[in-house]
Design an enzyme around this catalytic site. Sequence first.
Site, PDB file in Angstrom:
ATOM      1  NE  ARG A  20      -4.158  -1.731   0.349  1.00 61.41           N
ATOM      2  CZ  ARG A  20      -4.231  -3.018  -0.007  1.00 61.41           C
ATOM      3  NH1 ARG A  20      -3.226  -3.606  -0.625  1.00 61.41           N
ATOM      4  NH2 ARG A  20      -5.343  -3.707   0.243  1.00 61.41           N
ATOM      5  CB  SER A  23      -8.530  -1.390   4.091  1.00 58.50           C
ATOM      6  OG  SER A  23      -8.806  -2.643   3.550  1.00 58.50           O
ATOM      7  CD  GLU A  70      -5.421   1.221   2.201  1.00 61.75           C
ATOM      8  OE1 GLU A  70      -5.468   1.883   1.136  1.00 61.75           O
ATOM      9  OE2 GLU A  70      -6.098   0.215   2.410  1.00 61.75           O
TER      10      GLU A  70
HETATM   11  N1  EPU Z   1     -10.731 -10.456  10.155  1.00 57.50           N
HETATM   12  C1  EPU Z   1     -11.430 -10.480  11.341  1.00 57.50           C
HETATM   13  N2  EPU Z   1     -12.441  -9.579  11.518  1.00 57.50           N
HETATM   14  C2  EPU Z   1     -12.782  -8.684  10.554  1.00 57.50           C
HETATM   15  C3  EPU Z   1     -12.061  -8.666   9.344  1.00 57.50           C
HETATM   16  C4  EPU Z   1     -11.024  -9.565   9.159  1.00 57.50           C
HETATM   17  O1  EPU Z   1     -11.147 -11.272  12.223  1.00 57.50           O
HETATM   18  O2  EPU Z   1     -13.725  -7.919  10.779  1.00 57.50           O
HETATM   19  C5  EPU Z   1      -9.670 -11.475   9.924  1.00 57.50           C
HETATM   20  C6  EPU Z   1     -10.217 -12.574   9.001  1.00 57.50           C
HETATM   21  O3  EPU Z   1     -10.846 -13.556   9.714  1.00 57.50           O
HETATM   22  C7  EPU Z   1      -8.964 -13.085   8.356  1.00 57.50           C
HETATM   23  C8  EPU Z   1      -8.084 -11.844   8.285  1.00 57.50           C
HETATM   24  O4  EPU Z   1      -8.600 -10.908   9.198  1.00 57.50           O
HETATM   25  O5  EPU Z   1      -8.307 -14.025   9.159  1.00 57.50           O
HETATM   26  C9  EPU Z   1      -7.974 -11.279   6.887  1.00 57.50           C
HETATM   27  O6  EPU Z   1      -9.215 -10.790   6.446  1.00 57.50           O
HETATM   28  P1  EPU Z   1      -9.514 -10.462   4.896  1.00 57.50           P
HETATM   29  O7  EPU Z   1      -9.203 -11.637   4.049  1.00 57.50           O
HETATM   30  O8  EPU Z   1     -10.865  -9.860   4.808  1.00 57.50           O
HETATM   31  O9  EPU Z   1      -8.412  -9.402   4.502  1.00 57.50           O
HETATM   32  P2  EPU Z   1      -7.862  -8.115   5.258  1.00 57.50           P
HETATM   33  O10 EPU Z   1      -6.456  -8.367   5.649  1.00 57.50           O
HETATM   34  O11 EPU Z   1      -8.800  -7.685   6.302  1.00 57.50           O
HETATM   35  C10 EPU Z   1      -6.836  -7.096   3.073  1.00 57.50           C
HETATM   36  C11 EPU Z   1      -6.856  -5.816   2.318  1.00 57.50           C
HETATM   37  C12 EPU Z   1      -8.167  -5.664   1.540  1.00 57.50           C
HETATM   38  C13 EPU Z   1      -8.282  -6.832   0.573  1.00 57.50           C
HETATM   39  C14 EPU Z   1      -8.224  -8.145   1.372  1.00 57.50           C
HETATM   40  C15 EPU Z   1      -8.205  -9.354   0.483  1.00 57.50           C
HETATM   41  C16 EPU Z   1      -5.476  -4.277   3.587  1.00 57.50           C
HETATM   42  C17 EPU Z   1      -5.440  -3.073   4.451  1.00 57.50           C
HETATM   43  N3  EPU Z   1      -6.683  -4.680   3.224  1.00 57.50           N
HETATM   44  O12 EPU Z   1      -7.862  -7.044   4.053  1.00 57.50           O
HETATM   45  O13 EPU Z   1      -8.078  -4.463   0.775  1.00 57.50           O
HETATM   46  O14 EPU Z   1      -9.476  -6.769  -0.171  1.00 57.50           O
HETATM   47  O15 EPU Z   1      -7.007  -8.179   2.171  1.00 57.50           O
HETATM   48  O16 EPU Z   1      -6.959  -9.481  -0.135  1.00 57.50           O
HETATM   49  O17 EPU Z   1      -4.429  -4.809   3.242  1.00 57.50           O
HETATM   50  C18 EPU Z   1      -8.618  -2.149   0.645  1.00 57.50           C
HETATM   51  O18 EPU Z   1      -7.421  -1.936   0.622  1.00 57.50           O
HETATM   52  O19 EPU Z   1      -9.467  -1.227   0.599  1.00 57.50           O
HETATM   53  C19 EPU Z   1      -9.097  -3.530   0.783  1.00 57.50           C
HETATM   54  C20 EPU Z   1     -10.380  -3.823   0.919  1.00 57.50           C
END
Ligand code: EPU
Length: 337
Positions: free
Chosen positions: A162, A237, A333
Amino acid sequence: MNIQKNISLKPYNTFGINVFAKQFMSINSIEELQEVLKSEDYSNTFILGGGSNMLLTKDIDKFVLHINLKGIDVVFETASTVLVKANAGENWHEFVLWCIDNDFGGIENLSLIPGNVGTAPIQNIGAYGVELKDVFESCEALHMASGEIKMFTKEDCQFDYRNSVFKNELKGQYIILNVTFKLTTQNHAIKTDYGAIGNELEKQNITKPTVKDISKAVIAIRSSKLPDPKEIGNSGSFFKNPIIPKTQFDTLKQNFPKIPSYSVSEELVKIPAGWLIEHAGFKGKKFNNYGVHKNQALVLVNYGNANGNDILNLSKLIQKTIKRIFDINLEAEVNIF
Ligand code: EPU
């Protein structure tokens, strides 16, 4: 020049915050942009792309230039790859769909990300195991002070999680005009490693996915977790997933055995901020007309007519709470203005 005065920026930011721009102009050609910058002090301009990664907290007392450069072209082809140049004002997801219709592979995992092509390199957008840098060939950007156009290679952009040179040393100096992507026309490197994609394909009994299948799976996953900005204002995010030393993670794990993590290097791990925010009790919390999304705690939402400052204050409260409970600094972010 079609300059508008005192117009609401609500339709131009996905958070749907109703602040006003002192002056506003939609830019439809590079010549138009150069002309405006010749007559304007560039430090008094505010560059607006898709408005999908910003939180506006006050009126913009500047000349807002809305980059609306359109056009997509195949500029070079080999037997198995293609270079596609897209202008900055193209909507990102529509560009992805155009590539998929042409069976060009490489950005299918980046389906449904809000925003425009021109702002995608600034924060090196990423999702489901792919980042923009994986398909980035080059971009052209206009140097605001001199009006000159410069080509940036992938190395020049210094992409990171990012992050890029456009968020650091060159912040506020360049306007990205177009981006060239290197995509595949056959033997696509289909990426299904990200758990949720595999599960979604299995649900649909797809064993040999095409780029279109991947795109559809990503659209299904995103639609189930992330609010559609057309219905509920948001900027995806709100925070970056924090990267912390492994030693700190080992200690945290003793207190929070279920804390998830991804290895970044031998010494560093990335923690999903969504998990931290959920475990701090914020997931689904609603405060009047704003709050934390019920399906993904990383996303702050505007339920309608929220004030940017209220959302900013909520983000600060979340940061303070995460620091207190986990001793982790959450970094925003989105860009805050
Ligand atoms: N999780 C929770 N609670 C929540 C959300 C997530 O416990 O409310 C846990 C999930 O259970 C999982 C982990 O966090 O174990 C990862 O969750 P997820 O796959 O939804 O991905 P993320 O790390 O929360 C990142 C990106 C997203 C992208 C997803 C999928 C960042 C800041 N965000 O989210 O990007 O869509 O991975 O690759 O890196 C964005 O940048 O706007 C965005 C949506």
